[in-house]
Design an enzyme around this catalytic site. Structure first.
Site, PDB file in Angstrom:
ATOM      1  N   GLU A   1      49.790  33.029  43.981  1.00 34.29           N
ATOM      2  CA  GLU A   1      49.784  32.500  42.625  1.00 34.29           C
ATOM      3  C   GLU A   1      49.570  33.659  41.659  1.00 34.29           C
ATOM      4  O   GLU A   1      48.592  34.399  41.781  1.00 34.29           O
ATOM      5  CB  GLU A   1      48.667  31.473  42.447  1.00 34.29           C
ATOM      6  CG  GLU A   1      48.876  30.205  43.251  1.00 34.29           C
ATOM      7  CD  GLU A   1      47.726  29.213  43.113  1.00 34.29           C
ATOM      8  OE1 GLU A   1      47.916  28.061  43.535  1.00 34.29           O
ATOM      9  OE2 GLU A   1      46.652  29.604  42.600  1.00 34.29           O
TER      10      GLU A   1
ATOM     11  N   ASP B   1      39.059  28.035  33.841  1.00 41.04           N
ATOM     12  CA  ASP B   1      38.623  29.158  34.662  1.00 41.04           C
ATOM     13  C   ASP B   1      37.143  29.463  34.476  1.00 41.04           C
ATOM     14  O   ASP B   1      36.605  29.391  33.371  1.00 41.04           O
ATOM     15  CB  ASP B   1      39.436  30.412  34.310  1.00 41.04           C
ATOM     16  CG  ASP B   1      40.895  30.268  34.686  1.00 41.04           C
ATOM     17  OD1 ASP B   1      41.148  29.679  35.743  1.00 41.04           O
ATOM     18  OD2 ASP B   1      41.764  30.736  33.931  1.00 41.04           O
TER      19      ASP B   1
END
Length: 272
Positions: A51, A62
């Site tokens: 990814e 995140d």
């Protein structure tokens, strides 16, 4: 260009009796030239898919590790165009494993979804994962990606109702990304207590292979998840390791540490 499709990875891993190892990298952390070398190392060390994280100024999904990596990447001048150029270089070097562009909507929207999809396909990207695009708003992403042959990886969580899991998996392609816990990314010492049961419920409703991520940080936890999931997804644990080694000892030591870590994760994928 001749490289593996996401579907082919899952078929191969199923035949070999193992889970697929998917590694997340924050593109441009310490510069795109370093990321290029890192991805090469990951492919040689046992990563089945990578990814490619597109840095963004407001990464709401995140945790601290990937937020800081993204800020370092932005400080190095990393752009979406630069990431596409890096992918072209990797494909020319013969890297065959699938690449998934992991992005927030803003960088793709800014370039234009159709243009970004075309550039993705031309460079050698296999699919997109747009982390902040809910199911109800993902049709335009699918519409941009489908003509270019790009898979669209959709997300579900422990809080996603079974009927919605089924709908989301039918909209997506490649695989379904199961976020194992509610919250942001980040390495954790222990897996959620109910992850096995929840994952089984998702797999029962999904028409796609299911990859599991968020919180997997060691070969031991990776092995546990590999017994249940079609793919094990690791990000923050590698980013922490690579960054610390890079700062302490430089590029070569950072790459060696990454290779060793990914080799240990790859060995943990077997269900035998």
């Amino acid at each position: 260009m001749n490289y593996m499709k996401i579907k082919e990875v899952f078929e191969k891993c199923s035949e070999e009796g193992r889970s697929a190892l998917t590694i997340f990298v924050s593109c441009g952390d310490h510069g795109l030239e370093f990321t290029e070398k890192l991805v090469e190392s990951l492919a040689k060390s046992g990563a089945d898919m990578v990814e490619l994280g597109v840095p963004f100024s407001d990464p709401t999904a995140d945790g601290k590790t990937i937020q800081e990596a993204g800020q370092r990447a932005l400080g190095c001048g990393t752009t979406l165009e630069g990431i596409f150029e890096m992918v072209k270089k990797l494909r020319r070097k013969g890297v065959q494993i699938p690449f998934i562009l992991f992005s927030y909507m803003n960088p793709l929207f800014k370039m234009g979804l159709s243009k970004a999809a075309k550039k993705s396909s031309e460079s050698g990207v296999n699919g997109w994962l747009v982390v902040d695009a809910p199911f109800e708003e993902s049709e335009e992403i699918v519409s941009a990606c489908a003509p270019e042959g790009l898979d669209v990886i959709e997300l579900v969580s422990p809080l996603t109702p079974p009927e919605r899991v089924e709908k989301i998996s039918k909209r997506g392609s490649g695989f379904l990304y199961y976020v194992m816990l509610a919250g942001v990314t980040g390495a954790r010492k222990n897996l959620p207590e109910n992850f096995s049961r929840k994952l089984a419920e998702v797999k029962e409703r999904s028409s796609l292979p299911v990859g599991a991520g968020f919180g997997i940080s060691s070969p031991e936890s990776a092995r546990e998840v590999a017994m249940e999931a079609d793919s094990v997804i690791v990000g923050s644990g590698l980013i922490d390791l690579v960054h610390s080694k890079y700062v302490e000892s430089g590029e070569e030591e950072a790459l060696r540490a990454a290779e060793s870590f990914v080799e240990s994760l790859s060995k943990a994928m077997s269900r035998g």
